[in-house]
Scaffold this motif. Structure first.
Motif, PDB file in Angstrom:
ATOM      1  N   ARG A 236       0.709  -0.959   0.064  1.00 16.64           N
ATOM      2  CA  ARG A 236       0.009  -0.076  -0.186  1.00 16.64           C
ATOM      3  C   ARG A 236       0.904   1.268  -0.057  1.00 16.64           C
ATOM      4  O   ARG A 236       0.434   2.272   0.538  1.00 16.64           O
ATOM      5  CB  ARG A 236      -0.978   0.074   1.348  1.00 16.64           C
TER       6      ARG A 236
ATOM      7  N   TRP B 129      -2.924   6.542  -4.259  1.00 18.89           N
ATOM      8  CA  TRP B 129      -2.641   5.981  -3.111  1.00 18.89           C
ATOM      9  C   TRP B 129      -3.554   6.912  -2.008  1.00 18.89           C
ATOM     10  O   TRP B 129      -3.690   6.387  -0.936  1.00 18.89           O
ATOM     11  CB  TRP B 129      -1.056   6.537  -2.697  1.00 18.89           C
TER      12      TRP B 129
ATOM     13  N   PRO C  39      -6.918   3.033   4.933  1.00 16.98           N
ATOM     14  CA  PRO C  39      -5.616   2.825   4.928  1.00 16.98           C
ATOM     15  C   PRO C  39      -4.869   2.841   6.083  1.00 16.98           C
ATOM     16  O   PRO C  39      -3.831   2.739   6.305  1.00 16.98           O
ATOM     17  CB  PRO C  39      -5.537   4.379   4.363  1.00 16.98           C
TER      18      PRO C  39
ATOM     19  N   ARG D 275      -1.028   2.252   5.414  1.00 16.53           N
ATOM     20  CA  ARG D 275      -0.435   2.662   4.209  1.00 16.53           C
ATOM     21  C   ARG D 275       0.806   3.561   4.195  1.00 16.53           C
ATOM     22  O   ARG D 275       1.508   3.938   3.114  1.00 16.53           O
ATOM     23  CB  ARG D 275      -1.431   3.256   3.146  1.00 16.53           C
TER      24      ARG D 275
ATOM     25  N   GLY E 245      -2.500   1.492  -4.498  1.00 11.44           N
ATOM     26  CA  GLY E 245      -1.239   1.677  -3.784  1.00 11.44           C
ATOM     27  C   GLY E 245      -0.536   0.320  -3.934  1.00 11.44           C
ATOM     28  O   GLY E 245       0.780   0.281  -3.488  1.00 11.44           O
TER      29      GLY E 245
END
Ligand SMILES: [Zn+2]
Length: 477
Positions: free
Chosen positions: A191, A197, A203, A213, A287
């Motif tokens: 990620r 992203w 996330p 992430r 991601g």
């Protein structure tokens, strides 16, 4: 002239004095273990991988080349192994996710098996795999996340005292790390790539054993190393192996003009493995490595999930017997596809000079081994008309014909195994580096009349016949 031949003889002495390891590829094949180097039926650790990689490089000098493409957050080298001699690259990587280290076993087994296939001159789908490995180079990155894999396999003991409290906190208070996916800083490496992203689903709010992430794309050193290694090799196709579900992702905001091409390759892959293609989603979460590759390079990227779902732990080793037969030959298919993609991007350039063929080979209508064969080209010197990506168009009595020259005649060539004496200059087709590379032999005083030049190679007469020597090896650099 005297000085010149003095240098020739000096260089021959130097060639003869090469260390045994560099000078023995011809005999090494006889002692090579038939069973290979990699034992897939074990908890495959970073240390075992490094040991096997070094042994493979030693066993197949010139054919396998190791590079450290970067370092993990805890200072472990991230290793890449290149296999093959071609200009078209295929990137295969594994263990972005710590608990998915069965993907490392797959990549290491492919590397081992493919090098053996080269030495044994095996065929796949009726074509010699040596031809493929002269056209294509595999870049294998077997373990993107060595810290995470080590944590998953060995727990806290493999990490410094001062890191342990943080690792337990990132693992939800548990000191059982079997479910760990992230790197050892709690960042989910798949990620981390700059492909939508900002809009990744869930996330994560901070370092955790999965899904976080990171503060920004490519914050983790491991993801940086992968992005750099990918840009450096500019692969035609990239595959990232993960380990849950026997499915293949192949689509990420793929441009409409690439959908049919990418679907066809993914379908071939699915056909060989029996895996199910994941249907393109309207709003995929990004991601991931292949998300980034598909989007940034505009080329096919596959994410293959090996094995049946194993829950929050590593895929058991018992799945190996199911994974290996399905994947063993997929690399050859990907290499063929990669070569075709690469060739389609090359343009033919007019060339001057001559080319020397030292062995019989087919004549082709087009610079493409799938095109019609028009008889046989015999050894001799031919006027060079054009070149295209390792192909040479030459003038023959029957008209222009294309010959496979092995590598771009204008490209650079690194002699294999440290032996700079060759049957032909700069043309991998004529090299059998691991079986039949001529051992360095002392030369008799060569006769100046036999001398020929081809780019930066010169031909000298030896008791075994004519041999080509790179000029730089005579005069030094
Ligand atoms: Zn994964």
């Amino acid at each position: 002239m005297l000085r010149y031949w003095g240098l020739v003889l000096l260089s021959v002495v130097l060639i003869s004095a090469l260390p045994a390891a560099a000078a023995e590829p011809a005999s090494a094949s006889a002692s090579r273990p038939a069973a290979g180097v990699v034992n897939p039926k074990q908890v495959y650790s970073y240390d075992i991988m490094v040991r096997d990689l070094k042994q493979l490089e030693e066993t197949y000098p010139g054919l396998i080349r190791l590079h450290a493409i970067g370092e993990s957050e805890y200072g472990r080298d991230i290793w890449a192994a290149d296999l093959g001699l071609g200009d078209a690259y295929v990137m295969l990587n594994g263990s972005h996710h710590a608990r998915e280290w069965i993907t490392t076993i797959l990549i290491m087994s492919m590397l081992d098996h493919y090098a053996q296939a080269y030495v044994r001159n095996e065929t796949w789908n009726g074509a010699p795999v040596r031809d493929l490995l002269h056209r294509v180079t595999f870049r294998f990155v077997p373990m993107v996340n060595p810290d995470g894999v080590t944590l998953q396999q060995f727990g806290l003991s493999a990490f410094p005292e001062e890191a342990r409290a943080d690792l337990i906190a990132m693992n939800g208070g548990s000191s059982n790390f079997k479910r760990w996916k992230a790197n050892a800083k709690g960042i989910d490496l798949n990620r981390q790539y700059p492909a939508d992203w900002e809009n990744i689903n869930q996330p994560g709010s901070g370092p955790y054993y999965m899904n976080y992430r990171g503060k920004e794309p490519l914050a983790a050193k491991e993801a940086q190393a992968m992005a750099e290694a990918t840009k450096e090799t500019n692969p035609e196709i990239a595959v990232a192996y993960h380990s849950s579900g026997e499915i293949v992702y192949w689509h990420f905001h793929t441009k409409p003009e690439h959908v049919a091409r990418d679907r066809a390759i993914a379908t071939r892959y699915a056909g060989m493995t029996g895996y199910r293609l994941v249907q393109p989603a309207a709003n995929p979460s990004g991601g991931g490595y292949t998300d980034w590759f598909i989007q940034s390079f505009g080329r096919p990227g596959l994410t293959a999930e090996l094995g049946r779902p194993a829950g929050e732990t590593n895929v058991p080793l018992s799945e190996w017997e199911r994974i290996w037969p399905r994947h063993r030959d997929t690399g050859w298919m990907l290499a063929g596809e990669a070569y075709n993609l690469w060739l389609a991007r090359q343009t033919a350039a007019y060339a001057s000079g001559e080319i020397r063929l030292t062995a019989e080979q087919p004549a082709y209508r087009w610079p493409d081994h799938r095109s019609a064969k028009l008889g046989t080209l015999y050894p001799g010197r031919y006027k060079l008309l054009r070149t295209k990506g390792g192909w040479a168009e030459i003038a023959t009595e029957a008209g222009p014909r294309w010959a496979w020259a092995g590598r771009s005649p204008s490209g650079t060539f690194e002699p294999l195994g440290g032996i700079p004496v060759r049957l032909a200059p700069d043309m991998a087709q004529y090299l059998s580096p691991l079986d039949a590379a001529p051992a360095p032999q002392p030369l008799d005083a060569p006769s100046a009349t036999a001398l020929e030049r081809w780019n930066d190679w010169i031909m000298v007469v030896t008791p075994q016949g004519t041999r080509w020597v790179k000029e730089a090896n005579l005069f030094g650099e």
